[in-house]
Design an enzyme around this catalytic site. Structure first.
Site, PDB file in Angstrom:
ATOM      1  N   ASN A 114       0.851  -1.198   0.000  1.00 15.27           N
ATOM      2  CA  ASN A 114       0.000   0.000   0.000  1.00 15.27           C
ATOM      3  C   ASN A 114       0.884   1.244   0.000  1.00 15.27           C
ATOM      4  OD1 ASN A 114       0.587   0.757   2.865  1.00 15.27           O
ATOM      5  ND2 ASN A 114      -0.332  -1.255   3.211  1.00 15.27           N
ATOM      6  N   LYS A 132       8.530 -17.690 -10.299  1.00 17.95           N
ATOM      7  CA  LYS A 132       7.824 -16.588 -10.959  1.00 17.95           C
ATOM      8  C   LYS A 132       6.618 -17.153 -11.739  1.00 17.95           C
ATOM      9  CE  LYS A 132       8.607 -12.896 -14.188  1.00 17.95           C
ATOM     10  NZ  LYS A 132       9.221 -12.668 -15.470  1.00 17.95           N
ATOM     11  N   PHE A 183      -4.669   3.461  14.638  1.00 19.89           N
ATOM     12  CA  PHE A 183      -4.868   4.463  13.592  1.00 19.89           C
ATOM     13  C   PHE A 183      -6.042   4.028  12.734  1.00 19.89           C
ATOM     14  CE2 PHE A 183      -1.488   7.707  13.193  1.00 19.89           C
ATOM     15  CZ  PHE A 183      -0.814   7.412  14.363  1.00 19.89           C
ATOM     16  N   LYS A 190     -13.979   1.355  15.098  1.00 18.02           N
ATOM     17  CA  LYS A 190     -12.695   0.629  15.191  1.00 18.02           C
ATOM     18  C   LYS A 190     -12.158   0.649  16.616  1.00 18.02           C
ATOM     19  CE  LYS A 190     -11.176   1.014  10.498  1.00 18.02           C
ATOM     20  NZ  LYS A 190     -10.421   1.676   9.478  1.00 18.02           N
TER      21      LYS A 190
END
Ligand code: CTP
Length: 398
Positions: free
Chosen positions: A210, A289, A323, A337
């Protein structure tokens, strides 16, 4: 040179942890303190007095009758000059002697003459530590104002696993600094910070991650160090230079971060989870891969453990800060949360706002507790957000 001008009497009693007192002695001397070491005869069997002499640049006192300077009586002089006395490690024996007023060697005799604060860091076998006689002696000393730096839990030299391991030199040092400089509000507190965005491998060359830069978490870790905390920073990959923390733990995936947090959680006073943890990881990580054989490729994702929720469930005395990165209905989602993850505070930001969230040098956050909004901060640097957050945390730690 935080300790310049301070005289610290470091009492070393005899246990396998005596060698750790050398690291403490070195840290105190490097911080500018004048360190006077008093050892018991048993301590001198575990570690050479010369080590302490070299580290402290002072004579080491062991024998009450070895009076080198005829102008003073050494145990009285050592006691009078001390701004603070630290006993590390403190064995059951020295704890028992001080609790009962016994003075039969240099260290115990000096301790009876001391008028400054005394900090004791016990270290012994778990059963010895739990023995009613030792616990009774500790209670008596606490009642008389002696301060204790609790032993840690873990593998003991005797082979047992339990409480009795000498607190880390960094932690003892932080407690000493707190006693000498009470203005540093997080002095001696063990603060665990997570930072960065976790990386979830698909195959050896591809991954899911992210936009987190790690800046918020790093700013918090640095601010906590400045406020005197003993900081552990568990960091997912970032482009940032690791700050001067007591322990820096690089991790990659959410699973690794989960494990790193869990093993350290019980010993933390404050946990601040600034990391952006991937909610899902590839169910299978290909060893080779992946080749582009098909027109479509389906990746099956497996849910990661919610680290914050897991520590929220295990919380005893720890103060937990989470957070919340939101893109809509910030307050509502943040409050949900906070309750679901059993946090004490939640720092919420609307990551769609200019100047807030991932990658930015600034942030715009609102801090909530169980009763609702605590503080809403305008756009400011992540360093300033860190300072304000930690001020709120320290004021709530009592
Ligand atoms: N968090 C965590 N472990 C996870 C996911 C999130 O510890 N697997 C923590 C983050 O470090 C942060 C808080 O939970 O402190 C909230 O993270 P966020 O991504 O905003 O919330 P989620 O719980 O993932 O909820 P959602 O993605 O549904 O908004």
């Amino acid at each position: 040179m935080l300790m310049r001008g301070k005289t610290i009497l470091l009492g070393v009693s005899g246990g396998i942890a005596s060698y750790k007192a050398a690291a403490l002695c070195s840290k105190l001397a490097q911080a500018g303190a004048n360190v006077r070491v008093v050892m018991t005869e048993s301590a001198a069997k575990f570690i050479a007095p010369l080590t302490f002499q070299a580290l402290s640049r002072n004579d080491v006192l062991i024998d009450t009758f070895d009076e080198k300077d005829s102008s003073v009586i050494s145990h009285i002089d050592a006691a009078d000059r001390a701004d603070l006395v630290v006993i590390a490690p403190a064995t059951a024996n020295i704890i028992g002697k001080l609790a009962n007023g016994i003075a039969d060697d240099m260290l115990s005799t000096t301790l009876l003459a001391v008028t400054s604060p005394i900090l004791m860091a016990p270290a012994m076998n778990v059963h010895m530590y739990e023995h009613p006689a030792v616990q009774e002696n500790i209670r008596r000393l606490r009642d008389r104002g002696v301060i204790f730096c609790e032993p840690g839990e873990g593998q003991l030299a005797c082979g047992y696993v339990g409480k009795g391991r000498l607190a880390q030199p960094d932690e003892i040092y932080a407690r000493i600094a707190a006693l000498l400089h009470p203005e540093r509000p997080l002095e001696g507190k063990r603060v665990l910070v997570t930072a960065g965005g976790t990386v979830e491998r698909i195959d050896p060359v591809r991954y899911i991650t992210n936009d987190s830069s790690g800046r918020m978490g790093y700013a918090i870790a640095e601010a906590a160090v400045r406020m005197g905390a003993v900081v552990t920073l568990i960091s997912a990959p970032t482009a940032l230079t690791p700050p001067q923390v007591a322990e820096w733990v690089p991790v990659t995936s959410a699973m690794e971060m989960f494990e790193a947090v869990m093993v350290r959680f019980a010993d933390s006073d404050v946990v601040i989870k600034a990391a952006a943890v991937a909610d899902y990881r590839p169910a299978v990580q290909a060893e080779q891969k992946i080749k582009k054989n098909e027109d479509t490729l389906t990746l099956t994702l497996q849910k990661n453990p919610d680290i914050l929720q897991a520590i929220g469930e295990r919380k005893t005395f720890q103060f937990i800060v989470g957070f919340a990165a939101e893109t809509e209905r910030v307050q509502q989602h943040a409050m949900e949360k906070l309750k679901r993850k059993n946090c004490d505070l939640i720092v919420a930001n609307d990551v769609t706002q200019e100047g807030a969230g991932f990658g930015s040098a600034t942030n715009i956050v609102s801090i909530f507790d169980r009763n609702g909004l605590v503080r809403s901060l305008p756009m400011m640097s992540k360093q300033e957000v860190a300072n304000q957050l930690l001020e709120i945390v320290s004021s709530r730690l009592g």
